[in-house]
Design a protein around this motif. Structure first.
Motif, mmCIF file in Angstrom:
data_model
loop_
_atom_site.group_PDB
_atom_site.id
_atom_site.type_symbol
_atom_site.label_atom_id
_atom_site.label_comp_id
_atom_site.label_asym_id
_atom_site.label_seq_id
_atom_site.Cartn_x
_atom_site.Cartn_y
_atom_site.Cartn_z
ATOM 1 N N ALA A 21 0.828 -1.210 0.000
ATOM 2 C CA ALA A 21 0.000 0.000 0.000
ATOM 3 C C ALA A 21 0.861 1.259 0.000
ATOM 4 N N VAL A 22 1.931 1.255 0.784
ATOM 5 C CA VAL A 22 2.831 2.407 0.833
ATOM 6 C C VAL A 22 3.458 2.644 -0.532
ATOM 7 N N TRP A 23 3.926 1.561 -1.174
ATOM 8 C CA TRP A 23 4.541 1.708 -2.490
ATOM 9 C C TRP A 23 3.557 2.282 -3.505
ATOM 10 N N ARG A 24 2.348 1.771 -3.518
ATOM 11 C CA ARG A 24 1.367 2.232 -4.501
ATOM 12 C C ARG A 24 1.030 3.708 -4.302
ATOM 13 N N LEU A 25 0.902 4.126 -3.068
ATOM 14 C CA LEU A 25 0.633 5.537 -2.796
ATOM 15 C C LEU A 25 1.828 6.405 -3.190
ATOM 16 N N ARG A 26 2.995 5.975 -2.799
ATOM 17 C CA ARG A 26 4.212 6.725 -3.129
ATOM 18 C C ARG A 26 4.384 6.879 -4.633
ATOM 19 N N SER A 27 4.176 5.800 -5.363
ATOM 20 C CA SER A 27 4.416 5.830 -6.800
ATOM 21 C C SER A 27 3.412 6.704 -7.540
ATOM 22 N N ARG A 28 2.313 7.059 -6.874
ATOM 23 C CA ARG A 28 1.292 7.918 -7.469
ATOM 24 C C ARG A 28 1.287 9.317 -6.855
ATOM 25 N N ALA A 29 2.396 9.681 -6.239
ATOM 26 C CA ALA A 29 2.599 11.037 -5.686
ATOM 27 C C ALA A 29 1.773 11.297 -4.434
ATOM 28 N N ALA A 35 3.027 8.186 4.097
ATOM 29 C CA ALA A 35 3.686 8.431 5.385
ATOM 30 C C ALA A 35 2.726 8.191 6.541
ATOM 31 N N ALA A 36 1.455 8.532 6.351
ATOM 32 C CA ALA A 36 0.463 8.320 7.409
ATOM 33 C C ALA A 36 0.284 6.834 7.705
ATOM 34 N N LEU A 37 0.345 5.995 6.672
ATOM 35 C CA LEU A 37 0.242 4.556 6.891
ATOM 36 C C LEU A 37 1.390 4.022 7.737
ATOM 37 N N TYR A 208 6.299 2.755 -11.235
ATOM 38 C CA TYR A 208 6.710 3.981 -10.531
ATOM 39 C C TYR A 208 6.227 5.178 -11.351
ATOM 40 N N LEU A 209 4.934 5.450 -11.229
ATOM 41 C CA LEU A 209 4.279 6.423 -12.094
ATOM 42 C C LEU A 209 4.870 7.820 -11.946
ATOM 43 N N ILE A 210 5.194 8.218 -10.729
ATOM 44 C CA ILE A 210 5.696 9.568 -10.506
ATOM 45 C C ILE A 210 7.048 9.793 -11.189
ATOM 46 N N GLY A 211 7.790 8.725 -11.431
ATOM 47 C CA GLY A 211 9.081 8.866 -12.087
ATOM 48 C C GLY A 211 9.044 8.643 -13.581
#
Length: 258
Positions: A21-29, A35-37, A208-211
């Motif tokens: 879940a953290v990775w998916r949120l991070r990769s979508r900005a 961080a809250a998770l 890694y969508l944001i990148g």
């Protein structure tokens, strides 16, 4: 502007649900949500506290916002560190935050960046998993703050080899990109095109969508038409999809193709 980030390999079927879940949120900005998770586990474990801080530092790099939150999270992670490995990893993140603030003109913290990365080098054992990321970040400082491409390339190559050996795919995408940038500066167009293409391929495979948009724009800079225009248009589409993040990419895309 060259994008920079924390390392990580994405997710696999064996990953626990929280990290996925953290990775998916991070990769979508969605760094704040990611961080809250991590907040509950960050209160208990030094590695989780550092992971949370790293996410917030990455948000600064892509949005130019959230500096005080990243600083607070990093101080908490530094206080939680107990072993040399943990203290070294925290020092590496401290150097990265100082580097980012300097690069983006928030405040000149170049001396702090160098000192923190030097402290990390003294704390991390030669075979430490954190050495690859440390070498990459020392390369960033050498290239963008000291204007020493020769030193930067040596550091990137060390990071590239170590990331490949450890299977750190995301870090490999960054080392490919930065080595390609140096190759382009030296007129090695074929090498640059290969490196930018590899960086994009890895990011697409990881999700890694944001990148992806910065990688598309970089590759567009070394491709002929009409491929260059197609890549730039795709980068622009992703930029709009992510609400204009990374904020520095819009200016790059607005510049006419070379």
């Amino acid at each position: 502007m060259a994008d920079t980030a924390v390392s990580g390999e994405g997710t696999t079927a064996s990953d626990d649900p929280l990290q996925t879940a953290v990775w998916r949120l991070r990769s979508r900005a969605c760094w704040t949500d990611a961080a809250a998770l991590l907040e509950p586990s960050a209160a208990l474990r030094a590695d989780a506290a550092l992971h949370r801080a790293a996410l917030l530092v990455e948000r600064c790099l892509y949005t130019r916002q959230g500096w005080s939150e990243a600083e607070d999270a990093l101080r908490f992670a530094e206080a939680a560190a107990r072993s040399d490995e943990e203290r070294g990893a925290a020092a590496c993140e401290r150097g990265h935050l100082a580097y980012a603030a300097t690069l983006m003109g928030v405040r000149d913290r170049a001396d702090e960046a160098r000192a923190a990365l030097g402290r990390a080098a003294a704390l991390l054992a030669p075979g430490s998993p954190g050495r690859a990321l440390l070498d990459f970040r020392r390369g960033l400082v050498a290239e963008n703050l000291a204007d020493s491409r020769q030193s930067a390339r040596a550091a990137y190559r060390r990071a590239h080899a170590a990331a490949g050996a450890r299977g750190d795919a995301l870090l490999l995408s960054f080392t490919w990109r930065h080595l390609a940038g140096i190759a382009l500066h030296e007129g090695e167009l074929t090498e640059a095109r290969h490196g930018f293409a590899e960086s994009l391929r890895i990011r697409e495979e990881l999700g890694y969508l944001i990148g992806a948009a910065p990688a598309l724009a970089a590759l567009a800079g070394v491709e002929p038409e009409p491929e260059a225009s197609r890549l730039r248009a795709e980068a622009g589409r992703l930029l709009r999809l992510l609400g204009g993040v990374p904020v520095w990419l819009a200016g790059e895309l607005a510049q006419p193709a070379a």
